[in-house]
Design a protein around this motif. Sequence first.
Motif, short mmCIF file in Angstrom:
data_model
loop_
_atom_site.label_atom_id
_atom_site.label_comp_id
_atom_site.label_asym_id
_atom_site.label_seq_id
_atom_site.Cartn_x
_atom_site.Cartn_y
_atom_site.Cartn_z
N THR A 127 0.84 -1.19 0.00
CA THR A 127 0.00 0.00 0.00
C THR A 127 0.88 1.24 0.00
OG1 THR A 127 -1.81 1.17 1.11
CG2 THR A 127 -0.23 0.06 2.52
N TYR A 128 0.42 2.25 -0.66
CA TYR A 128 1.04 3.57 -0.61
C TYR A 128 -0.10 4.56 -0.73
CZ TYR A 128 1.29 1.73 -5.38
OH TYR A 128 1.02 1.07 -6.56
N GLN A 129 -0.19 5.38 0.27
CA GLN A 129 -1.32 6.30 0.31
C GLN A 129 -0.96 7.53 1.13
OE1 GLN A 129 -3.91 3.39 2.08
NE2 GLN A 129 -3.82 4.39 4.05
N GLN A 130 -1.73 8.57 0.97
CA GLN A 130 -1.56 9.78 1.76
C GLN A 130 -2.90 10.15 2.34
OE1 GLN A 130 0.24 12.35 -1.35
NE2 GLN A 130 1.79 12.76 0.20
N ALA A 131 -2.84 10.85 3.46
CA ALA A 131 -4.04 11.39 4.08
C ALA A 131 -3.70 12.78 4.60
CB ALA A 131 -4.50 10.50 5.23
N ALA A 132 -4.61 13.70 4.45
CA ALA A 132 -4.43 15.04 4.99
C ALA A 132 -5.25 15.15 6.26
CB ALA A 132 -4.87 16.08 3.97
N LEU A 133 -4.61 15.52 7.34
CA LEU A 133 -5.27 15.65 8.64
C LEU A 133 -5.07 17.06 9.16
CD1 LEU A 133 -3.82 12.40 10.28
CD2 LEU A 133 -5.98 12.62 9.05
N TRP A 134 -6.08 17.60 9.80
CA TRP A 134 -5.95 18.90 10.47
C TRP A 134 -5.67 18.60 11.93
CZ3 TRP A 134 -5.93 23.47 7.90
CH2 TRP A 134 -6.36 23.44 6.58
N LEU A 135 -4.41 18.86 12.37
CA LEU A 135 -3.99 18.51 13.72
C LEU A 135 -3.20 19.65 14.35
CD1 LEU A 135 -2.60 14.93 12.96
CD2 LEU A 135 -4.84 15.49 13.92
N THR A 136 -3.37 19.82 15.65
CA THR A 136 -2.51 20.74 16.38
C THR A 136 -1.14 20.07 16.53
OG1 THR A 136 -3.03 19.82 18.55
CG2 THR A 136 -4.48 21.61 17.72
N ASP A 137 -0.14 20.81 16.96
CA ASP A 137 1.18 20.23 17.19
C ASP A 137 1.10 19.12 18.24
OD1 ASP A 137 2.22 21.99 15.34
OD2 ASP A 137 3.13 23.32 16.83
N THR A 138 0.29 19.31 19.25
CA THR A 138 0.13 18.30 20.29
C THR A 138 -0.53 17.05 19.73
OG1 THR A 138 -0.02 20.00 22.00
CG2 THR A 138 -0.89 17.82 22.56
N MET A 140 -0.47 16.07 16.66
CA MET A 140 0.49 15.43 15.75
C MET A 140 1.51 14.62 16.54
SD MET A 140 1.15 14.97 12.63
CE MET A 140 2.35 13.75 12.20
N ALA A 141 2.01 15.18 17.63
CA ALA A 141 2.97 14.46 18.47
C ALA A 141 2.34 13.19 19.05
CB ALA A 141 3.47 15.37 19.60
N GLU A 142 1.08 13.26 19.44
CA GLU A 142 0.37 12.08 19.95
C GLU A 142 0.25 11.01 18.86
OE1 GLU A 142 -3.32 13.77 21.24
OE2 GLU A 142 -2.51 14.40 23.19
N LEU A 143 -0.12 11.43 17.65
CA LEU A 143 -0.26 10.48 16.54
C LEU A 143 1.09 9.81 16.24
CD1 LEU A 143 -1.83 9.13 14.24
CD2 LEU A 143 -1.36 11.16 12.85
N GLN A 144 2.15 10.60 16.18
CA GLN A 144 3.47 10.02 15.92
C GLN A 144 3.87 9.04 17.01
OE1 GLN A 144 5.56 13.77 15.42
NE2 GLN A 144 5.84 13.34 13.23
N MET A 173 4.70 15.96 7.12
CA MET A 173 5.12 17.34 6.85
C MET A 173 3.88 18.21 6.75
SD MET A 173 6.20 17.11 2.86
CE MET A 173 6.00 15.41 2.37
N PRO A 174 4.02 19.46 7.14
CA PRO A 174 2.88 20.36 6.93
C PRO A 174 2.75 20.72 5.45
CG PRO A 174 4.74 21.53 7.90
CD PRO A 174 5.13 20.08 7.81
N VAL A 175 1.54 20.91 5.02
CA VAL A 175 1.29 21.26 3.62
C VAL A 175 0.43 22.51 3.61
CG1 VAL A 175 0.29 20.51 1.44
CG2 VAL A 175 1.43 18.85 2.92
N GLU A 176 0.88 23.50 2.86
CA GLU A 176 0.11 24.76 2.76
C GLU A 176 -1.11 24.56 1.92
OE1 GLU A 176 0.86 27.52 4.49
OE2 GLU A 176 2.50 26.39 5.36
#
Length: 176
Positions: A127-138, A140-144, A173-176
């Motif tokens: 599998t190779y896929q991408q997902a865009a998520l709206w996350l705070t820095d906190t 994102m750190a939890e997800l990682q 990575m953040p995406v504008e």
Amino acid sequence: MSMATLDLLLHPVRLRVLRTFLDGLPATTAQLRERLPDIPPATMYRHVAALAAAGVLEVLDEKRIRGTVERTYRVCWHRAEIDPADRATMTTDDHRRTFTAFIGGLLADFDEYLAHEPADPTADGVTYQQAALWLTDTEMAELQAEIRAAVTTRMDRDPNQDRTRRMISFVTMPVE
């Protein structure tokens, strides 16, 4: 991290050597040569020696074989990773070089997989896929941390006939 260390880790042959250790299993130089037969022996020994001298490879065992010493190595991952403090000192070009090396490794792995017939990505769970998520820095750190924990708890499983070696790669990575 000094530029010398970054250059040490980003050299194409040394990267390939390090990638053979991703399964966590120790290996001798002879075993590395079996897994990377296109690398000439003298080149392999030189790059393994450079990684060992830098402390990236650790000698687990030494055996005398026909007048030479065969060493068994394992990776000291804390010496092979670029930690957050070192990443903060990297230039944009350093990050570009590092990411390019990472992507190059992914491409090489995928090409190697496809070259072994019969490759069946669907049956093999590729599998190779991408997902865009709206996350705070906190968030994102939890997800990682959750992903790291999910992968880490499975890393010490021994190879056997029922298990297939699988590569998990992760980029954020953040995406504008």
